[in-house]
Design a protein around this motif. Structure first.
Motif, PDB file in Angstrom:
ATOM      1  N   GLN A 252       0.833  -1.194   0.000  1.00 25.35           N
ATOM      2  CA  GLN A 252       0.000   0.000   0.000  1.00 25.35           C
ATOM      3  C   GLN A 252       0.869   1.245   0.000  1.00 25.35           C
ATOM      4  O   GLN A 252       2.045   1.178   0.333  1.00 25.35           O
ATOM      5  CB  GLN A 252      -0.979  -0.005   1.171  1.00 25.35           C
ATOM      6  CG  GLN A 252      -0.342  -0.035   2.547  1.00 25.35           C
ATOM      7  CD  GLN A 252      -1.410   0.017   3.628  1.00 25.35           C
ATOM      8  OE1 GLN A 252      -2.437  -0.655   3.526  1.00 25.35           O
ATOM      9  NE2 GLN A 252      -1.184   0.828   4.646  1.00 25.35           N
ATOM     10  N   THR A 291      -7.889  -7.782  -3.138  1.00 34.46           N
ATOM     11  CA  THR A 291      -8.554  -6.813  -2.266  1.00 34.46           C
ATOM     12  C   THR A 291      -7.951  -5.432  -2.499  1.00 34.46           C
ATOM     13  O   THR A 291      -6.730  -5.291  -2.587  1.00 34.46           O
ATOM     14  CB  THR A 291      -8.370  -7.190  -0.782  1.00 34.46           C
ATOM     15  OG1 THR A 291      -8.861  -8.512  -0.604  1.00 34.46           O
ATOM     16  CG2 THR A 291      -9.124  -6.247   0.136  1.00 34.46           C
ATOM     17  N   THR A 293      -7.765  -1.482  -1.046  1.00 37.54           N
ATOM     18  CA  THR A 293      -8.048  -0.580   0.074  1.00 37.54           C
ATOM     19  C   THR A 293      -7.961   0.853  -0.426  1.00 37.54           C
ATOM     20  O   THR A 293      -7.017   1.209  -1.133  1.00 37.54           O
ATOM     21  CB  THR A 293      -7.000  -0.769   1.196  1.00 37.54           C
ATOM     22  OG1 THR A 293      -7.001  -2.126   1.581  1.00 37.54           O
ATOM     23  CG2 THR A 293      -7.308   0.106   2.405  1.00 37.54           C
ATOM     24  N   THR A 301     -11.963   4.883   5.392  1.00 42.57           N
ATOM     25  CA  THR A 301     -11.239   3.815   4.699  1.00 42.57           C
ATOM     26  C   THR A 301     -12.192   2.703   4.262  1.00 42.57           C
ATOM     27  O   THR A 301     -13.049   2.286   5.039  1.00 42.57           O
ATOM     28  CB  THR A 301     -10.156   3.240   5.639  1.00 42.57           C
ATOM     29  OG1 THR A 301      -9.358   4.325   6.103  1.00 42.57           O
ATOM     30  CG2 THR A 301      -9.265   2.240   4.920  1.00 42.57           C
ATOM     31  N   THR A 303     -12.545  -1.152   2.095  1.00 33.67           N
ATOM     32  CA  THR A 303     -11.876  -2.231   1.370  1.00 33.67           C
ATOM     33  C   THR A 303     -12.948  -2.978   0.596  1.00 33.67           C
ATOM     34  O   THR A 303     -14.086  -3.114   1.057  1.00 33.67           O
ATOM     35  CB  THR A 303     -11.182  -3.258   2.295  1.00 33.67           C
ATOM     36  OG1 THR A 303     -12.171  -3.812   3.149  1.00 33.67           O
ATOM     37  CG2 THR A 303     -10.082  -2.648   3.108  1.00 33.67           C
ATOM     38  N   SER A 304     -12.578  -3.432  -0.590  1.00 38.61           N
ATOM     39  CA  SER A 304     -13.503  -4.305  -1.308  1.00 38.61           C
ATOM     40  C   SER A 304     -12.692  -5.365  -2.040  1.00 38.61           C
ATOM     41  O   SER A 304     -11.523  -5.156  -2.352  1.00 38.61           O
ATOM     42  CB  SER A 304     -14.403  -3.517  -2.250  1.00 38.61           C
ATOM     43  OG  SER A 304     -13.628  -2.765  -3.119  1.00 38.61           O
TER      44      SER A 304
END
Ligand code: TTP
Ligand code: MG
Length: 356
Positions: A252, A291, A293, A301, A303-304
């Motif tokens: 990230q 995933t 973020t 925040t 996430t999916s």
């Protein structure tokens, strides 16, 4: 009656910074944090960890680096040297494992050991813990905190009890007394929301929780109410599970400047996917889930995730799925502060072999 288990939980002290101090002893005794560059208080990113000198000023893991800088101007901020910590971790974990029947590494600096058949009783377990602490210090010049207890739940709480350089042994007949005065937050899965709900029921300590009627807890929290009831009595039957497999791989990044620029966002996804993919290939693994973020400028925040049925190691698929996942967030008015890409449901098998 099943045989009494003896479980040890070991957690290294201020791990990343301890490894930095070992490399550069001049840092010792000074407040030090590992994380992003604070850039005179204007830097982005968060503190990964800090030593106990820095904690005296209120610095903590996960704190924005700008806030950490405000709290302690004299703190030395170092960049994250992940390879250095991974190398140290691998060596230490190998040393720990040789003392156990079964071991379960739960993070870069934390491990459970089931030592039930290696020692006769808790007295011997205490001796073994001292020996391990000495071995790690003599060979690696690092300190750790150890908890010994009849199960994982209590061992983990015990290792945290006298940090740093601690050793806490909780014999089976001491379990209830040990847990009783603690805040319910010490128990697994009880976060701020659950703690607040319990407080409204007049429950703040483990003792109060252990006295609550199980039915009432189940009415309020469903099956977790049952687990809470068991934990409050110091009961945890979960096994130390041998697992060397990596659960997920990802990267990230916090942008230098919050952005809504699609090109920057897509380019960033491409490079995060590329780095993630490089590690995946190095580990010779295949994934099923990607995933994403997204953290907006106000720290909100999300996430999916998206999954495919057959494991793959395709880079294009990571990029493609991450870009599909970002689409709804691009409609948001807010700028994006951080993006993360992660792959999980990892396996060592190729797609074809999994079809059998
Ligand atoms: P922890 O064991 O939680 O922390 P610690 O070892 O630094 O300090 P303590 O003495 O309290 O055990 O985490 C281990 C390492 O994981 C830590 O050195 C850095 C990293 N980490 C992060 O990068 N971000 C985080 O938010 C946390 C909690 C840890
Ligand atoms: Mg630690």
């Amino acid at each position: 009656m099943p045989k009494q288990r003896i479980i040890m939980h070991i957690d290294m002290d201020y791990f990343f910074v301890a490894v930095e101090e070992r490399k550069n002893p001049e840092l010792k005794g000074k407040p030090v944090a590992v994380g992003a560059d604070p850039k005179g208080g204007k830097g982005r990113g968060v503190v990964s960890t800090c030593n106990y000198e820095a904690r005296k000023f209120g610095l903590r893991s996960g704190m924005p680096i700008s806030k950490a800088y405000k709290l302690c101007r004299d703190c030395i901020f170092l960049p994250v040297s992940m390879e250095l910590y991974v190398e140290a971790s691998e060596k230490i974990m190998e040393m720990f494992r040789k003392y156990a029947d079964k071991s379960e590494q739960v993070s870069i600096d934390e491990i459970f050991l089931d030592i039930s058949s290696k020692v006769k009783d808790f007295k011997e377990a205490e001796k073994l813990a001292k020996k391990i602490k000495k071995e790690i210090y003599d060979n690696e010049k690092l300190t750790c905190s150890i908890g010994v207890a009849p199960n994982k739940l209590v061992a983990k709480i015990a290792s945290d009890f006298e940090k740093p350089d601690g050793l806490t042994v909780v014999n089976p007949d001491r379990v209830s007394g040990f847990l009783a005065p603690m805040n319910v937050r010490k128990l697994w899965g009880i976060g701020p929301k659950t703690a607040e709900a319990l407080k409204e029921m007049g429950i703040e300590t483990v003792r109060q929780l252990s006295k609550a009627k199980q039915d009432r807890l189940i009415d309020e929290f469903g099956s977790f109410g049952h687990e809470m009831h068991l934990m409050s009595k110091g009961i945890d039957e979960s096994e130390v599970e041998e697992s060397y497999e990596i659960k997920s791989i990802g990267r990230q990044v916090t942008f230098q400047k919050d952005t809504k620029d699609k090109k920057i966002i897509f380019d960033t996804i491409d490079s995060l996917a590329k780095e993630t993919h490089a590690e995946l290939k190095e580990e010779k693994l295949f994934y099923k889930t990607v995933t994403l973020t997204v953290r907006f400028e106000d720290f909100d925040t999300h996430t999916s995730a998206k999954s495919i049925k057959i494991a793959t190691d395709s880079l294009e698929m990571i990029k493609g799925m991450a870009k599909e996942l970002i689409a709804p967030y691009l409609k948001d008015k807010r700028k994006i502060r951080l993006l993360g890409v992660r792959v999980s449901k990892l396996s060592e098998k190729e797609a074809q072999k999994q079809l059998v």
